[in-house]
Motif scaffolding. Structure first.
Motif, PDB file in Angstrom:
ATOM      1  N   GLY A 223       0.815  -1.217   0.000  1.00  0.00           N
ATOM      2  CA  GLY A 223       0.000   0.000   0.000  1.00  0.00           C
ATOM      3  C   GLY A 223       0.844   1.262   0.000  1.00  0.00           C
ATOM      4  O   GLY A 223       0.573   2.212  -0.735  1.00  0.00           O
ATOM      5  N   ALA A 224       1.869   1.270   0.834  1.00  0.00           N
ATOM      6  CA  ALA A 224       2.758   2.436   0.890  1.00  0.00           C
ATOM      7  C   ALA A 224       3.493   2.610  -0.433  1.00  0.00           C
ATOM      8  O   ALA A 224       3.681   3.735  -0.906  1.00  0.00           O
ATOM      9  CB  ALA A 224       3.749   2.290   2.044  1.00  0.00           C
ATOM     10  N   MET A 225       3.907   1.494  -1.035  1.00  0.00           N
ATOM     11  CA  MET A 225       4.606   1.578  -2.321  1.00  0.00           C
ATOM     12  C   MET A 225       3.694   2.161  -3.386  1.00  0.00           C
ATOM     13  O   MET A 225       4.109   3.019  -4.164  1.00  0.00           O
ATOM     14  CB  MET A 225       5.118   0.195  -2.751  1.00  0.00           C
ATOM     15  N   THR A 226       2.436   1.723  -3.422  1.00  0.00           N
ATOM     16  CA  THR A 226       1.497   2.252  -4.419  1.00  0.00           C
ATOM     17  C   THR A 226       1.355   3.763  -4.285  1.00  0.00           C
ATOM     18  O   THR A 226       1.378   4.490  -5.282  1.00  0.00           O
ATOM     19  CB  THR A 226       0.122   1.563  -4.270  1.00  0.00           C
ATOM     20  N   ARG A 227       1.242   4.252  -3.055  1.00  0.00           N
ATOM     21  CA  ARG A 227       1.121   5.711  -2.835  1.00  0.00           C
ATOM     22  C   ARG A 227       2.371   6.438  -3.326  1.00  0.00           C
ATOM     23  O   ARG A 227       2.276   7.484  -3.981  1.00  0.00           O
ATOM     24  CB  ARG A 227       0.874   6.009  -1.354  1.00  0.00           C
ATOM     25  N   GLN A 228       3.541   5.890  -3.021  1.00  0.00           N
ATOM     26  CA  GLN A 228       4.787   6.531  -3.452  1.00  0.00           C
ATOM     27  C   GLN A 228       4.907   6.524  -4.978  1.00  0.00           C
ATOM     28  O   GLN A 228       5.297   7.524  -5.580  1.00  0.00           O
ATOM     29  CB  GLN A 228       6.000   5.837  -2.822  1.00  0.00           C
ATOM     30  N   LEU A 229       4.554   5.403  -5.590  1.00  0.00           N
ATOM     31  CA  LEU A 229       4.632   5.314  -7.052  1.00  0.00           C
ATOM     32  C   LEU A 229       3.650   6.283  -7.706  1.00  0.00           C
ATOM     33  O   LEU A 229       3.987   6.921  -8.704  1.00  0.00           O
ATOM     34  CB  LEU A 229       4.357   3.886  -7.522  1.00  0.00           C
ATOM     35  N   ASP A 230       2.451   6.396  -7.145  1.00  0.00           N
ATOM     36  CA  ASP A 230       1.473   7.352  -7.678  1.00  0.00           C
ATOM     37  C   ASP A 230       2.034   8.765  -7.655  1.00  0.00           C
ATOM     38  O   ASP A 230       1.917   9.522  -8.632  1.00  0.00           O
ATOM     39  CB  ASP A 230       0.165   7.308  -6.873  1.00  0.00           C
TER      40      ASP A 230
END
Length: 152
Positions: free
Chosen positions: A72-79
């Motif tokens: 979840g944290a990775m998805t936010r950072q990638l976004d």
């Protein structure tokens, strides 16, 4: 109020506390360097760019493991990084269900600019060490890491 023992640890402070404090200071110094350049990135985003620049395109789960983030944290950072134009998600060549994360030209250009920042921070962190001491420190920390990762 910050506990004085956390700011200036005693020589007998535990290894875990010292490593945590060193990491915190590296994060603080790197974010200060980024801010001085006018680059709006947090340390985690810097690490993502660094891993992609050094290791090349990879899946989001591989990248998450490389920078120690949950999905979840990775998805936010990638976004956020994709929104800034620094990376893109591309179809994976072998697995049509997966995406590959890669730097854009803007991301590569930014990384080239940030390489000097990274080197300045790491040099400052080791400025009181001789070349031999630097090599020993690197060796010791590598051995500690391997010992912690070794499950046998």
């Amino acid at each position: 109020m910050v506990n004085e023992s956390l700011v200036h640890p005693a020589p007998e402070e535990s290894l875990g506390v010292l490593l945590g404090l060193v990491r915190s200071e590296i994060v603080r110094a790197m974010e200060a360097e980024l801010a001085a350049l006018g680059v709006e990135l947090r340390f985690t985003q810097f690490l993502i760019l660094k891993r992609l620049a050094r290791l090349g395109p990879m899946t989001a789960s591989e990248l998450a493991r490389a920078v120690e983030l949950d999905g979840g944290a990775m998805t936010r950072q990638l976004d956020q990084l994709e929104g800034k134009g620094y990376l893109r998600r591309c179809p994976h060549e072998q697995d049509r269900r997966a995406l590959r994360i890669e730097l854009t030209n803007e991301g590569n250009a930014l990384w080239q600019q940030l390489t000097d920042c990274n080197e300045r921070v790491l040099e400052a962190a080791q400025r009181s060490l001789s070349e031999t001491e630097r090599k020993h420190l690197h060796d010791y920390l590598t051995r500690v890491l391997h010992a912690l990762r070794d499950k046998d």
